[in-house]
Design an enzyme around this catalytic site. Structure first.
Site, PDB file in Angstrom:
ATOM      1  N   GLU A 172       0.854  -1.190   0.000  1.00 39.29           N
ATOM      2  CA  GLU A 172       0.000   0.000   0.000  1.00 39.29           C
ATOM      3  C   GLU A 172       0.891   1.240   0.000  1.00 39.29           C
ATOM      4  OE1 GLU A 172      -2.659  -0.410   3.321  1.00 39.29           O
ATOM      5  OE2 GLU A 172      -3.739  -2.066   2.360  1.00 39.29           O
ATOM      6  N   GLY A 231       4.834  -1.078   2.489  1.00 40.84           N
ATOM      7  CA  GLY A 231       5.076  -2.274   1.693  1.00 40.84           C
ATOM      8  C   GLY A 231       5.694  -3.336   2.574  1.00 40.84           C
ATOM      9  N   ILE A 279       1.423  -2.272  -7.970  1.00 44.04           N
ATOM     10  CA  ILE A 279       0.812  -3.502  -8.446  1.00 44.04           C
ATOM     11  C   ILE A 279       1.235  -3.791  -9.887  1.00 44.04           C
ATOM     12  CG2 ILE A 279      -1.338  -4.784  -8.753  1.00 44.04           C
ATOM     13  CD1 ILE A 279      -0.571  -3.870  -5.810  1.00 44.04           C
ATOM     14  N   ARG A 285       9.763 -15.120  -4.153  1.00 42.87           N
ATOM     15  CA  ARG A 285      11.164 -14.710  -4.032  1.00 42.87           C
ATOM     16  C   ARG A 285      12.080 -15.584  -4.883  1.00 42.87           C
ATOM     17  NH1 ARG A 285      10.159 -13.582   2.334  1.00 42.87           N
ATOM     18  NH2 ARG A 285       9.409 -11.465   1.958  1.00 42.87           N
ATOM     19  N   GLU A 319       9.096  -8.055  -4.087  1.00 41.67           N
ATOM     20  CA  GLU A 319       8.929  -9.338  -3.386  1.00 41.67           C
ATOM     21  C   GLU A 319       9.687  -9.336  -2.064  1.00 41.67           C
ATOM     22  OE1 GLU A 319       6.902  -9.665  -5.536  1.00 41.67           O
ATOM     23  OE2 GLU A 319       7.106 -11.382  -6.879  1.00 41.67           O
TER      24      GLU A 319
END
Lengths: 384, 259
Positions: free
Chosen positions: A132, A136, A162, A247, A367
């Site tokens: 957000e 994050g 996103i 990841r 990530e």
């Protein structure tokens, strides 16, 4: 040593054939088109569909849902091959695979039967909404809310960074369905086109310019209760589990990207002459290539080691954090050095090494930033 | 609709290719052998016909044992099965002999439509579809850039240097295609896996009722007597621009039919 001469340890003959298919697609579909799409910042939706039709959008998932039932060690090497040519496409597949994770591992049999085949079928593309604007790394304190009334959740809030924002067909949305902290978070599977699910203007990114990244603003967006993945309150656990796998995907992208940069710089150093001989014959330069080759091999080995742990059903999240940390820091260092190998030519867009350099940077961030990876590793050390 | 696609394994046209010193034939042993590029367009066209009209698609190949790799690759794109004519006696067979063998195999397959590439990248003779049409007594619709099927009526746009001609014929017929006709699909991973289980029938020339004396070196009606390496690239033609350079370039491109 270029991509074609990498000796790969693969578990089955079919995995070799899959890698050959990936190489063919990388050579014929990605390599000729990447520069144009990156220059224009256009998302290669049709190219990703082509890869989807070849089965590359559901590799690690079971055949009964339309996947290819490949172990992670094979799936990751496919990503690596694609990333040597076009990191944004490899990242797209990694993100899509991540976006299928919650439903695959936490959905009910009925939910999976209903939605998974089309998600893995190659025509649809997914997105994963966790970060957000205000946080994050601190995902447990996310603020996007979902309130359940009359059999549907109404989502309100804003998600940030996103990948596939605006082009995705479905969105995993992590939102707060009850009190504060990790235990108040749930996972909803929202369709694109849901009223009130509003992708915002694309971010103007440093690299991966063909990959759209945007905020998603939710304004009373209705999602029916049958689209809750897992139980209410399980969202954070689902998100973290998915990220362990994600990841590994980013680590594989980093290995491929660095390999692509090394291959190009090595070819250049063999051709380019100064003082009457190819510059690869100057030790100051060739040792940069040696170090790069070594670092790439180490990152590949670490990434696949973590993947093999995962494939064996062993705990792998710490190893995944190490692989993501090492491979992406490696890619930053290697791409920086490969620009240096080309000298002035490395700084202009006529050669792809400046693109690899810009692309490597974001891999240290997505990530889970590399600081978060270090945190994960440090906690495991502190616990003993 | 029963569709047969002819597929030939050839040395990769992207790499250096050679003729063998001892017999002037293509050196296939040291080459990276692949599906003749134009045949991939033929396979794609056959699959599109099948998707639109139903029926089955069979791949037909004449070639040595290692052509199996190309057959599997072809099958991974989607055809239902394959026939592989393989026989030691076929070594040295010329185009005429090849057409004799393939015609015998095609008689057994009873195809409504036979599709092949307009030429192979190794021989580039463009003769095989005509020879096969003659031997089978069917129409030859050659050099297609577009194919449409209406019942038993086939219509092609035959590509020419100036434009195209519309040619029609009733089935059964043979259609040869150029690379302008479609965009071949990539195999899918599932297709690669499925191809392993698809039937590949192996036939010898005896199975086809062909005598060894009719094919191979003994039966060849043509012989390559000698060959020389392609000369190295020449310096080319230089245009010095004294105000008319653009015109000279356009004249050249136009004379070579590039524009």
């Amino acid at each position: 040593m270029d991509m074609a001469s990498i000796v790969r340890l693969l578990p089955t003959p079919e995995a070799h054939e899959l890698l050959e298919l990936a190489e063919e697609l990388a050579e014929k579909e990605l390599a000729p088109k990447v520069d144009d799409f990156e220059a224009r910042g256009e998302f290669p939706r049709e190219i990703i569909r082509t890869l989807g039709r070849s089965g590359l959008l559901g590799l690690p998932y079971a055949e009964e849902f339309g996947g290819a039932a490949q172990p992670y060690e094979v799936y990751l090497q496919v990503l690596e091959v694609l990333a040597t040519r076009w990191a944004a496409v490899a990242e797209a597949i990694s993100v899509h695979t991540l976006a299928c994770y919650p439903l695959y591992y936490h959905g009910t049999a009925e939910q999976k039967e209903r939605w998974l085949p089309s998600m893995l079928g190659g025509e649809l593309l997914g997105a994963y909404c966790l970060s957000e604007p205000a946080g994050g790394s601190d995902a447990a304190n996310l603020t996007t809310k979902a309130a359940l009334t009359d059999g549907q959740y109404l989502i309100n809030g804003t998600k940030a960074w996103i990948t596939h924002g605006g082009v995705a067909d479905f969105y995993n949305v992590f939102c707060r369905t009850s009190g504060p902290g990790a235990s108040g978070i749930s996972c909803l599977l929202a369709e694109a086109g849901t009223p009130g699910l509003n992708p915002q203007a694309r971010e103007r990114t440093m690299g991966l310019k063909s990959s759209p990244v945007a905020q998603i603003a939710f304004d009373n967006a209705p999602v029916t209760a049958d689209r809750l993945i897992g139980q209410e309150g399980e969202g954070f656990r689902i998100a973290m589990g998915a990220l362990d796998s994600g990841r590994l995907g980013i680590a594989a992208c980093a290995v491929g990207l660095a390999q692509g940069a090394l291959d190009y710089a090595t070819g250049y150093a063999r051709e380019r002459t100064q003082f009457g001989k190819p510059i690869i014959d100057f030790q100051g330069l060739s040792f940069m290539l040696s170090d790069a080759a070594t670092q790439i091999a180490a990152a590949r080995a670490l990434t696949l080691y973590a993947a093999r742990l995962r494939d064996l059903g062993r705990p792998y999240s710490i190893e995944a954090a190490k692989a993501k940390l090492f491979a992406t820091d490696m890619a930053m260092k290697v791409t920086t050095d490969m620009v240096q190998v080309l000298g002035g030519a490395g700084y202009v867009a006529d050669h792809p090494v400046e693109r690899y350099f810009r692309e490597a940077k974001v891999l240290q961030i997505v990530e889970g930033t590399n600081q978060i990876q270090r945190l994960v590793i440090a906690r495991s050390l502190a616990k003993g | 609709m029963k569709i047969v696609v002819l597929v030939k394994q050839v040395p990769d046209s992207g790499a250096e290719r050679n003729l063998r010193a001892e017999d002037n034939t293509v050196d296939r042993a040291s080459a990276n052998n692949v599906i003749n590029e134009m045949d991939e367009y033929a396979i794609e066209e056959a699959l599109r016909l099948q998707e639109a009209h139903g029926g089955e698609v069979t791949v037909l190949t004449m070639g040595p044992q290692r052509a199996t790799e190309s057959i599997r690759k072809a099958l991974s794109m989607g055809p239902d099965g394959a026939v592989h004519v393989v026989d030691d006696a076929l070594s040295g067979t010329d185009a005429l002999g090849t057409s004799k063998v393939l015609a015998k195999a095609l008689e057994r397959l009873n195809a409504d439509v036979i599709i092949c590439g307009a030429e192979s990248t190794d021989a580039r003779g463009q003769v095989l579809p005509h020879m096969l049409a003659e031997r089978l007594g069917v129409a030859a619709l050659t050099g297609a850039r577009k194919l449409t099927v209406d019942g038993s009526q086939l219509t092609i746009e035959r590509q020419t240097e100036e434009g195209y001609e519309v040619v029609t014929a009733a089935t059964p017929a043979i259609v040869s295609v150029w690379d302008t006709i479609n965009e071949p699909r990539y195999p899918s991973f599932k297709g690669i896996m499925a191809a392993k289980k698809k039937p590949v029938e192996t036939l010898s020339i005896a199975d086809l009722g062909v005598d060894a004396g009719e094919v191979g070196w003994a039966g060849a009606q043509t012989t390559v007597k000698e060959h020389t390496k392609r000369p190295p690239r020449s310096a080319g033609q230089k245009v010095t621009d004294s105000g008319e350079g653009g015109v000279a370039l356009v004249d050249y491109l136009s004379s070579e039919k590039f524009v």
